[in-house]
Design a protein around this motif. Structure first.
Motif, PDB file in Angstrom:
ATOM      1  N   ALA A  68      -5.954  -3.285   8.116  1.00  0.00           N
ATOM      2  CA  ALA A  68      -5.659  -4.718   8.132  1.00  0.00           C
ATOM      3  C   ALA A  68      -5.033  -5.202   6.828  1.00  0.00           C
ATOM      4  CB  ALA A  68      -6.924  -5.515   8.434  1.00  0.00           C
ATOM      5  N   ASN A  69      -5.334  -4.514   5.713  1.00  0.00           N
ATOM      6  CA  ASN A  69      -4.808  -4.956   4.423  1.00  0.00           C
ATOM      7  C   ASN A  69      -3.449  -4.340   4.084  1.00  0.00           C
ATOM      8  OD1 ASN A  69      -5.607  -2.354   3.916  1.00  0.00           O
ATOM      9  ND2 ASN A  69      -6.921  -2.825   2.176  1.00  0.00           N
ATOM     10  N   ALA A  70      -2.879  -3.573   5.000  1.00  0.00           N
ATOM     11  CA  ALA A  70      -1.543  -3.020   4.768  1.00  0.00           C
ATOM     12  C   ALA A  70      -0.515  -4.147   4.801  1.00  0.00           C
ATOM     13  CB  ALA A  70      -1.206  -1.984   5.840  1.00  0.00           C
ATOM     14  N   THR A  71       0.525  -4.025   4.001  1.00  0.00           N
ATOM     15  CA  THR A  71       1.588  -5.030   4.031  1.00  0.00           C
ATOM     16  C   THR A  71       2.421  -4.856   5.300  1.00  0.00           C
ATOM     17  OG1 THR A  71       3.205  -3.643   2.872  1.00  0.00           O
ATOM     18  CG2 THR A  71       1.713  -4.991   1.507  1.00  0.00           C
ATOM     19  N   LEU A  72       3.176  -5.887   5.642  1.00  0.00           N
ATOM     20  CA  LEU A  72       4.020  -5.797   6.822  1.00  0.00           C
ATOM     21  C   LEU A  72       5.090  -4.717   6.651  1.00  0.00           C
ATOM     22  CD1 LEU A  72       4.494  -9.546   7.818  1.00  0.00           C
ATOM     23  CD2 LEU A  72       2.608  -7.973   8.285  1.00  0.00           C
ATOM     24  N   ALA A  73       5.561  -4.553   5.425  1.00  0.00           N
ATOM     25  CA  ALA A  73       6.555  -3.506   5.167  1.00  0.00           C
ATOM     26  C   ALA A  73       5.959  -2.124   5.404  1.00  0.00           C
ATOM     27  CB  ALA A  73       7.078  -3.624   3.732  1.00  0.00           C
ATOM     28  N   GLN A  74       4.718  -1.926   4.977  1.00  0.00           N
ATOM     29  CA  GLN A  74       4.060  -0.640   5.193  1.00  0.00           C
ATOM     30  C   GLN A  74       3.880  -0.365   6.677  1.00  0.00           C
ATOM     31  OE1 GLN A  74       0.589  -1.445   2.773  1.00  0.00           O
ATOM     32  NE2 GLN A  74       1.381  -0.254   1.058  1.00  0.00           N
ATOM     33  N   ALA A  75       3.461  -1.387   7.421  1.00  0.00           N
ATOM     34  CA  ALA A  75       3.281  -1.225   8.868  1.00  0.00           C
ATOM     35  C   ALA A  75       4.609  -0.915   9.551  1.00  0.00           C
ATOM     36  CB  ALA A  75       2.657  -2.477   9.461  1.00  0.00           C
ATOM     37  N   ALA A  76       5.670  -1.596   9.116  1.00  0.00           N
ATOM     38  CA  ALA A  76       6.994  -1.368   9.706  1.00  0.00           C
ATOM     39  C   ALA A  76       7.459   0.065   9.459  1.00  0.00           C
ATOM     40  CB  ALA A  76       7.999  -2.363   9.135  1.00  0.00           C
ATOM     41  N   ARG A  77       7.191   0.579   8.263  1.00  0.00           N
ATOM     42  CA  ARG A  77       7.584   1.957   7.955  1.00  0.00           C
ATOM     43  C   ARG A  77       6.835   2.952   8.827  1.00  0.00           C
ATOM     44  NH1 ARG A  77       8.234  -0.071   2.567  1.00  0.00           N
ATOM     45  NH2 ARG A  77       6.061   0.358   2.039  1.00  0.00           N
ATOM     46  N   VAL A  78       5.543   2.716   9.061  1.00  0.00           N
ATOM     47  CA  VAL A  78       4.764   3.605   9.927  1.00  0.00           C
ATOM     48  C   VAL A  78       5.326   3.598  11.338  1.00  0.00           C
ATOM     49  CG1 VAL A  78       2.505   4.024  10.978  1.00  0.00           C
ATOM     50  CG2 VAL A  78       2.644   3.389   8.570  1.00  0.00           C
ATOM     51  N   MET A  79       5.635   2.397  11.857  1.00  0.00           N
ATOM     52  CA  MET A  79       6.205   2.296  13.203  1.00  0.00           C
ATOM     53  C   MET A  79       7.526   3.056  13.296  1.00  0.00           C
ATOM     54  SD  MET A  79       5.568  -1.614  14.445  1.00  0.00           S
ATOM     55  CE  MET A  79       3.917  -2.319  14.565  1.00  0.00           C
ATOM     56  N   ALA A  80       8.368   2.894  12.294  1.00  0.00           N
ATOM     57  CA  ALA A  80       9.682   3.538  12.317  1.00  0.00           C
ATOM     58  C   ALA A  80       9.560   5.055  12.237  1.00  0.00           C
ATOM     59  CB  ALA A  80      10.543   3.009  11.176  1.00  0.00           C
ATOM     60  N   ARG A  81       8.717   5.524  11.332  1.00  0.00           N
ATOM     61  CA  ARG A  81       8.597   6.974  11.131  1.00  0.00           C
ATOM     62  C   ARG A  81       7.933   7.660  12.315  1.00  0.00           C
ATOM     63  NH1 ARG A  81       6.447   6.435   4.898  1.00  0.00           N
ATOM     64  NH2 ARG A  81       8.478   5.949   3.952  1.00  0.00           N
ATOM     65  N   ARG A  82       6.953   6.988  12.918  1.00  0.00           N
ATOM     66  CA  ARG A  82       6.223   7.596  14.031  1.00  0.00           C
ATOM     67  C   ARG A  82       6.765   7.179  15.387  1.00  0.00           C
ATOM     68  NH1 ARG A  82       1.439   9.834  12.244  1.00  0.00           N
ATOM     69  NH2 ARG A  82       1.495  10.852  14.273  1.00  0.00           N
ATOM     70  N   ARG A  83       7.788   6.330  15.388  1.00  0.00           N
ATOM     71  CA  ARG A  83       8.476   5.915  16.606  1.00  0.00           C
ATOM     72  C   ARG A  83       7.509   5.299  17.621  1.00  0.00           C
ATOM     73  NH1 ARG A  83      12.813  10.892  17.556  1.00  0.00           N
ATOM     74  NH2 ARG A  83      13.847  10.693  15.511  1.00  0.00           N
TER      75      ARG A  83
END
Length: 220
Positions: A102-117
């Motif tokens: 929950a404390n991850a930044t939106l940029a961090q979450a976006a990177r996870v989504m992109a990398r893991r598709r």
């Protein structure tokens, strides 16, 4: 407060449709239809996330319904063929689940989504217990920030910090999320830095930088 990054906790959905590992195939489909979602976290015990079932997992049953896979397909898509024959959530799910805190930044979450598709991420705590779900559309909510709010943050975080001696000579204007920086600065080497930092402010769509070195400005 200006400059404080938005986190997953700020935008995530807290009321989440979930399914148990032993749920039958048809129950998974029914719940997705009822709740109008395209994926469900699979839980066990006190709410520990063990996987995610998506529409893509379910559609494999339809894809291979009337086909007779050749040896190449059997070898290259072994996991997909297993899911095509699945009858429970545990057999359908992708595991382990790709999650975020929950404390991850939106940029961090976006990177996870992109990398893991993936299009969405279960939000879990340190015990891997479900706290919510964040989707791509949730991450885009920062672009709903008002122009005045963005202008205030750009001035506070960028202009006032980079140009304390010439901040009064810099104009910050924001229209539909597009930032315009104009005026003159004592250190022209920082103009590019200002443009980059302004672009990094959450919710900014684009930046037009027209900062002029004081040595070349022409007074009216």
């Amino acid at each position: 407060m200006p400059g404080k990054p938005h986190t997953v906790s700020d935008v995530m959905t807290r009321t989440v449709a979930t399914i148990g590992r032993d749920a039958p195939f048809k129950d998974v489909v029914s719940l997705m239809e009822e709740r109008r979602v395209s994926a469900l976290p699979v839980l066990e015990g006190e709410g520990r996330v063990i996987g995610v079932v998506s529409e893509a997992d379910l559609l494999l049953k339809e894809e291979f319904r009337d086909s007779d896979p050749d040896r190449f397909t059997q070898r290259e898509r072994l996991d997909d063929l297993a899911k095509a024959g699945a009858s429970t959530a545990a057999e359908l799910m992708s595991a382990p689940a790709v999650t975020v805190r929950a404390n991850a930044t939106l940029a961090q979450a976006a990177r996870v989504m992109a990398r893991r598709r993936v299009k969405r991420l279960p939000v879990v705590n340190d015990e891997n217990l479900l706290e919510g779900v964040v989707s791509r559309s949730d991450l885009l909510k920062v672009f709903l920030r008002g122009d005045e709010e963005l202008a205030e943050e750009v001035r506070y975080e960028v202009v006032d910090r980079l140009f304390p001696l010439s901040a009064d000579h810099i104009r910050v204007e924001v229209t539909e999320g597009v930032v315009s920086l104009s005026g003159w600065v004592a250190d022209d080497g920082l103009a590019a830095v200002a443009e980059r930092l302004a672009r990094a402010v959450e919710g900014v769509v684009a930046v037009h930088c027209c900062l002029v070195p004081a040595s070349v400005r022409s007074d009216p």
